[in-house]
Design an enzyme around this catalytic site. Structure first.
Site: not given
Length: 282
Positions: A117, A154
Site C-alpha cells: 500500500a 484488508h
C-alpha cells in the site's frame, strides 16, 4: 530437514487463516506442520523477514526487494488480483478539498513502511508525508483528525463507508489501469537456503491446504473467526472470497509478470538491477 523443523509467520487476516488452516491443524495426508508459528500484523512480519527470522512467512510484495537475497516467492498462497488494492480515503467532509490536492502538505496514515500500500502511494503520489500506523488504526486516525487521509487494506475495503469515510482513490485500480495487470499485494516466501525438495514440498502442502479450505469452508470457520473477532461473519466471508482467488492457488505466468512489474518498478525507483523468474519456487 522436515517441514516440522521450520518456523512460519502468517497474518491474522481471514485469507491467511483460511488458507493455512488445514496445514496447521494436520488435516492433510502428510500430517506435518511447522514447529513454530507466529500470527501477527503484516508489517511486523515484514520486519521479521528483514531480519531473516522466519523460514516461511507472509510478506508484502513491496518488502521483497529488501530480502530477495535470502528468500524466494512461493507460487502458492499469494494475494493478488483485480479490485483488491488499497484504498486512499478521508473524512467525507474533506473529500472535495483533498481529491485533487494530495501533496506534501498532507499527512497520510499508512499501514507500514514496507507494505505494498505504501509503495503504491509513493508510486502515484510522490510527495506525500506519511505517518506509520497499525493497519486497524488508520480509520480511527482519520476520524480523530491526527491524519488528513489514510490507506486502508484488508477489511477496510468493505467497511470504510459505514465509518463515514470517502474514497479519494483506489490505488489498485490506478495500477491496473496504468499497466493492464492485476495488482500483487502479498506473498508467501521461503528461505533460499532450504533444500530444493523441501521448498517444493512446502508449496505442495500449501496448495493442498488451500484446496481443502475451499472444499470444506466450514472446517476453518472457528479458526478464522478467532483471529478476526471484530469483523462480522459477512465481512470475513467477503474478505476470503476476494483475496483467496485463482491466483492464490497457483501463480500463472501472467501473475508472475505482474509481480515482476511491481518489483522492478521498485528497483527502478532505487536504481537497482531488475529481478528475473528465479525468484519464484514451486
Amino acid at each position: 530437514m522436515r517441514l516440522s523443523d521450520l518456523s512460519l509467520g502468517i497474518s491474522p487476516c481471514p485469507n491467511d487463516t483460511f488458507a493455512f488452516h488445514a496445514l496447521l491443524h494436520q488435516l492433510l495426508e502428510m500430517k506435518q506442520m511447522p514447529s513454530a508459528l507466529i500470527i501477527d500484523d503484516i508489517e511486523k512480519l515484514n520486519k521479521l523477514s528483514l531480519r531473516h527470522t522466519l523460514d516461511i512467512s507472509k510478506i508484502s510484495f513491496a518488502a521483497y526487494p529488501f530480502i530477495a537475497d535470502h528468500y524466494q516467492i512461493l507460487s502458492s498462497g499469494a494475494a493478488l488480483g483485480r479490485g483488491v488494492g488499497p484504498l486512499l480515503v478521508c473524512a467525507k467532509e474533506k473529500l472535495d478539498l483533498l481529491k485533487n490536492g494530495i501533496g506534501q502538505h498532507l499527512k497520510i496514515g499508512i499501514p507500514g513502511e514496507h507494505t505494498t500500500a505504501n509503495f503504491l502511494l509513493k508510486h502515484f503520489y510522490k510527495d506525500c508525508t506519511t505517518v506509520e500506523l497499525l493497519f486497524s488504526d488508520v480509520a480511527k486516525a482519520i476520524k480523530n483528525e491526527s491524519v488528513d487521509a489514510g490507506l486502508l487494506i484488508h477489511e477496510g475495503r468493505f467497511t470504510y463507508e459505514k465509518e463515514g469515510l470517502a474514497l479519494i482513490a483506489d490505488l489498485g485500480t490506478k495500477w491496473e489501469e496504468a499497466y493492464q495487470m492485476p495488482i500483487p499485494l502479498g506473498a508467501i516466501v521461503v528461505k533460499r537456503i532450504l533444500p530444493y525438495e523441501l521448498k517444493l514440498l512446502i508449496a505442495h502442502q500449501l496448495r493442498e491446504s488451500i484446496f481443502f479450505a475451499r472444499n470444506n469452508p466450514q472446517a476453518s470457520a472457528s479458526f478464522v473467526s478467532a483471529y478476526a473477532q471484530e469483523m462480522s461473519e459477512s465481512v470475513r466471508q467477503q474478505h476470503i472470497d476476494l483475496y483467496v482467488n485463482e491466483h492464490t492457488l497457483q501463480l500463472a505466468e501472467t501473475d508472475k509478470q505482474a509481480i515482476l512489474k511491481l518489483l522492478n518498478a521498485h528497483q527502478q525507483q532505487n536504481n537497482l538491477p531488475n529481478f528475473g523468474p528465479d525468484i519464484f519456487i514451486g
